[in-house]
Design a protein around this motif. Structure first.
Motif, PDB file in Angstrom:
ATOM      1  N   PHE A  43      56.389  35.202  41.632  1.00 35.21           N
ATOM      2  CA  PHE A  43      55.148  35.947  41.871  1.00 35.21           C
ATOM      3  C   PHE A  43      54.631  35.691  43.284  1.00 35.21           C
ATOM      4  N   PHE A  44      54.780  34.485  43.776  1.00 33.61           N
ATOM      5  CA  PHE A  44      54.306  34.152  45.116  1.00 33.61           C
ATOM      6  C   PHE A  44      55.288  34.569  46.206  1.00 33.61           C
ATOM      7  N   GLY A  45      56.371  35.202  45.830  1.00 36.59           N
ATOM      8  CA  GLY A  45      57.312  35.716  46.824  1.00 36.59           C
ATOM      9  C   GLY A  45      58.196  34.660  47.460  1.00 36.59           C
ATOM     10  N   LEU A  46      58.393  33.534  46.779  1.00 33.96           N
ATOM     11  CA  LEU A  46      59.224  32.458  47.319  1.00 33.96           C
ATOM     12  C   LEU A  46      60.649  32.559  46.766  1.00 33.96           C
ATOM     13  N   LEU A 135      45.649  44.431  44.388  1.00 32.31           N
ATOM     14  CA  LEU A 135      45.492  43.800  43.071  1.00 32.31           C
ATOM     15  C   LEU A 135      46.344  42.531  42.967  1.00 32.31           C
ATOM     16  N   CYS A 136      47.553  42.576  43.502  1.00 33.08           N
ATOM     17  CA  CYS A 136      48.419  41.390  43.458  1.00 33.08           C
ATOM     18  C   CYS A 136      47.834  40.265  44.302  1.00 33.08           C
ATOM     19  N   SER A 137      47.299  40.589  45.477  1.00 30.78           N
ATOM     20  CA  SER A 137      46.722  39.552  46.342  1.00 30.78           C
ATOM     21  C   SER A 137      45.501  38.909  45.703  1.00 30.78           C
ATOM     22  N   LEU A 138      44.814  39.645  44.828  1.00 31.64           N
ATOM     23  CA  LEU A 138      43.649  39.111  44.113  1.00 31.64           C
ATOM     24  C   LEU A 138      44.048  38.403  42.821  1.00 31.64           C
ATOM     25  N   GLU A 139      45.333  38.330  42.539  1.00 28.72           N
ATOM     26  CA  GLU A 139      45.861  37.716  41.309  1.00 28.72           C
ATOM     27  C   GLU A 139      45.393  38.465  40.061  1.00 28.72           C
ATOM     28  N   LEU A 140      45.317  39.777  40.182  1.00 29.89           N
ATOM     29  CA  LEU A 140      45.032  40.628  39.028  1.00 29.89           C
ATOM     30  C   LEU A 140      46.377  41.151  38.522  1.00 29.89           C
ATOM     31  N   ASN A 141      46.723  40.800  37.293  1.00 31.08           N
ATOM     32  CA  ASN A 141      48.018  41.154  36.733  1.00 31.08           C
ATOM     33  C   ASN A 141      47.956  42.515  36.053  1.00 31.08           C
ATOM     34  N   ILE A 142      48.780  43.428  36.497  1.00 34.13           N
ATOM     35  CA  ILE A 142      48.797  44.784  35.950  1.00 34.13           C
ATOM     36  C   ILE A 142      49.601  44.781  34.652  1.00 34.13           C
ATOM     37  N   LYS A 143      48.929  45.046  33.541  1.00 28.29           N
ATOM     38  CA  LYS A 143      49.580  45.091  32.237  1.00 28.29           C
ATOM     39  C   LYS A 143      50.045  46.498  31.889  1.00 28.29           C
ATOM     40  N   LYS A 144      49.266  47.472  32.315  1.00 25.54           N
ATOM     41  CA  LYS A 144      49.597  48.865  32.051  1.00 25.54           C
ATOM     42  C   LYS A 144      48.911  49.715  33.105  1.00 25.54           C
ATOM     43  N   LEU A 158      44.299  54.464  36.451  1.00 32.74           N
ATOM     44  CA  LEU A 158      43.781  53.604  35.381  1.00 32.74           C
ATOM     45  C   LEU A 158      44.674  52.372  35.301  1.00 32.74           C
ATOM     46  N   PHE A 159      44.133  51.218  35.687  1.00 33.89           N
ATOM     47  CA  PHE A 159      44.870  49.963  35.640  1.00 33.89           C
ATOM     48  C   PHE A 159      44.285  49.073  34.550  1.00 33.89           C
ATOM     49  N   PHE A 160      45.111  48.678  33.594  1.00 34.80           N
ATOM     50  CA  PHE A 160      44.702  47.665  32.620  1.00 34.80           C
ATOM     51  C   PHE A 160      45.199  46.329  33.167  1.00 34.80           C
ATOM     52  N   VAL A 161      44.268  45.445  33.517  1.00 34.21           N
ATOM     53  CA  VAL A 161      44.621  44.221  34.218  1.00 34.21           C
ATOM     54  C   VAL A 161      44.036  42.989  33.519  1.00 34.21           C
ATOM     55  N   THR A 162      44.662  41.850  33.785  1.00 36.35           N
ATOM     56  CA  THR A 162      44.091  40.555  33.417  1.00 36.35           C
ATOM     57  C   THR A 162      43.902  39.761  34.701  1.00 36.35           C
ATOM     58  N   ASP A 163      42.979  38.834  34.683  1.00 33.85           N
ATOM     59  CA  ASP A 163      42.637  38.068  35.874  1.00 33.85           C
ATOM     60  C   ASP A 163      43.140  36.634  35.731  1.00 33.85           C
ATOM     61  N   THR A 164      44.067  36.237  36.606  1.00 33.10           N
ATOM     62  CA  THR A 164      44.581  34.871  36.574  1.00 33.10           C
ATOM     63  C   THR A 164      43.451  33.855  36.742  1.00 33.10           C
ATOM     64  N   ARG A 165      42.437  34.224  37.518  1.00 33.18           N
ATOM     65  CA  ARG A 165      41.320  33.304  37.781  1.00 33.18           C
ATOM     66  C   ARG A 165      40.255  33.355  36.682  1.00 33.18           C
ATOM     67  N   PRO A 354      57.287  39.460  37.097  1.00 36.68           N
ATOM     68  CA  PRO A 354      56.215  39.748  38.058  1.00 36.68           C
ATOM     69  C   PRO A 354      56.655  40.663  39.200  1.00 36.68           C
ATOM     70  N   LEU A 355      55.690  41.414  39.725  1.00 38.46           N
ATOM     71  CA  LEU A 355      55.817  42.201  40.958  1.00 38.46           C
ATOM     72  C   LEU A 355      56.805  43.371  40.887  1.00 38.46           C
ATOM     73  N   VAL A 356      57.198  43.779  39.704  1.00 40.71           N
ATOM     74  CA  VAL A 356      58.130  44.910  39.613  1.00 40.71           C
ATOM     75  C   VAL A 356      57.467  46.192  40.118  1.00 40.71           C
ATOM     76  N   PHE A 357      56.257  46.466  39.647  1.00 38.74           N
ATOM     77  CA  PHE A 357      55.563  47.687  40.079  1.00 38.74           C
ATOM     78  C   PHE A 357      55.264  47.633  41.575  1.00 38.74           C
ATOM     79  N   TYR A 358      54.959  46.437  42.075  1.00 42.22           N
ATOM     80  CA  TYR A 358      54.725  46.254  43.515  1.00 42.22           C
ATOM     81  C   TYR A 358      55.971  46.669  44.297  1.00 42.22           C
TER      82      TYR A 358
END
Length: 418
Positions: A43-46, A135-144, A158-165, A354-358
């Protein structure tokens, strides 16, 4: 007993450009810990260029050598955030006399709250990727996601998201999200709204659990082919998986030789996690020419070797399949329309890649291809759950670029071969 919280994850940043940074994890063990750690690094691109794992089943010691993308700028705050996320998946933390310690007791995590982010804006090329990047930089995970374009050029996302924070219910966090989107989109924004949704809304928004047979045949011909090998070139090369029960008295040695790709170690770890296979010792390294060699000393959940030939064959075949095609990519015709299909398997723990849609939206932006609509849904295909991305390409743009070029462009970016 425990260890100081600061000693659970230690990050030693590289001193010279191009050299790997070293991440050390020292904590109680748990099933699937390696998979969870690799997912965060992905997810962090490493990229993991080397890894060592050692555990006695109760305590583990893991070292990852990682490199950043040359185009990604890492400052101290990002390293600290990475450390925080890695610590978060290690066994639970408690406090004693004001000092934080790690202990092996585990509690089932609470399901994250789901929020609906509704964004209305004027369309432009690369818009969906720019929003996804924010959204990825804010750690908002796109579920749908459901994206549609109206005839007048207005886009409704329409983004259904969860917040890592776990702060998206607060006004401050929502305003931070609004500002980040406005900074990137500027005058293109018409309106933006965030609201928490209940399970009944989330359930109503879910796609059908089963895909039409035409789509399944387009992107899952690998599993359906009797020969066991994919009929297209969108695969990795030369994957070898061998098992040995003679070298160790207590473990089965799994040796893998394959081509490197983005998330390689994650793909191995999630497969072993789904099969409930425990790693006692392991080593991973990349040689010249992106050739990877992985040695894993493993055992079953009952502490025994994998001696059953049918179990050996099933695990070997699944590892080979996951490394040949960790994702499925196809561009198909739907009557007059052109649709991009991408699918990746979902872990048994319901966590997706992670990051597939990105990466999908970035690849299409790089190919100068516009998106007319997009949907993400989870579907049962065979005995497994898959996350399927359906992207309807803009007719004008899609006609100018060969279908094969779109497939290869998306595939290479998802595999980290761009």
């Amino acid at each position: 007993m425990g260890i100081l919280l600061d000693d659970v994850v230690i990050v030693r940043q590289s001193e010279n450009e191009g050299e790997p940074s070293v991440i050390t994890i020292n904590c109680p063990d748990k099933t699937g810990l390696g998979c969870d750690l690799c997912r965060i690094l992905l997810f962090f691109g490493l990229s993991i260029v080397r890894g060592d794992i050692s555990t006695d089943g109760r305590w583990c010691y893991i070292v990852f050598w990682v490199v950043c993308k040359p185009t990604t700028r890492w400052d101290t705050s990002r390293w600290e955030l990475l450390k925080k996320r890695l610590v978060g998946v290690c066994p639970s933390c408690s406090s004693a006399s004001g000092i934080s310690y790690y202990r092996s007791e585990l509690q089932p995590p609470k399901p994250p709250d789901v929020f609906l982010l509704k964004l209305c804006c004027y369309d432009r090329k690369g818009l969906l990727h720019d929003v996804t990047k924010v959204l990825c930089s804010l750690e908002l995970n796109i579920k749908k996601v459901k994206v549609s374009t109206t005839p007048d050029g207005t886009v409704v996302d329409l983004f259904f998201v969860t917040d890592t924070r776990e702060l998206l219910h607060t006004k401050k966090r929502q305003e931070e999200t609004y500002k980040a989107l406005e900074d990137v989109m500027q005058a293109a924004v018409i309106s933006c709204n965030i609201e928490k949704v209940g399970p009944e809304i989330t359930a109503c928004s879910q796609a059908s659990p089963f895909l039409p047979s035409a789509i399944t045949e387009d992107i899952f011909h690998f599993e359906m082919s009797k020969g066991g090998l994919p009929s297209v070139s969108l695969t990795s090369n030369n994957v070898s998986v061998t098992m040995d029960n003679l070298l160790s008295p207590a473990h089965t040695l799994v040796q893998i030789v394959c081509q490197d790709h983005k998330g390689l170690l994650y793909d191995i770890m999630r497969t072993l996690k789904d099969y409930n296979i425990q790693i006692s010792h392991g080593r991973f390294y990349i040689k010249q020419g992106r050739k990877c060699e992985i040695d894993l000393f493993v055992m079953q959940a009952d502490g025994k070797k994998i001696v059953d030939p049918s179990k050996q064959s099933a695990l070997s075949s699944r590892l080979q399949m996951e490394l040949l095609q960790p994702l499925r990519v196809a561009v198909v015709s739907r009557g007059p329309d052109t649709e991009l299909l991408v699918a990746n398997p979902v872990e048994l723990s319901s966590k997706g890649r992670p990051l597939v849609f990105y990466d999908i939206t970035l690849a299409l932006k790089m190919l100068n291809t516009c998106i007319f609509s997009a949907e993400i849904g989870r579907h049962m295909i065979g005995d497994r759950e898959w996350e399927v991305y359906r992207v309807l390409l803009d007719e004008g743009a899609s006609l100018s670029i060969p279908r094969r070029k779109v497939e290869e462009g998306v595939w290479k970016l998802l595999m980290g071969w761009e």
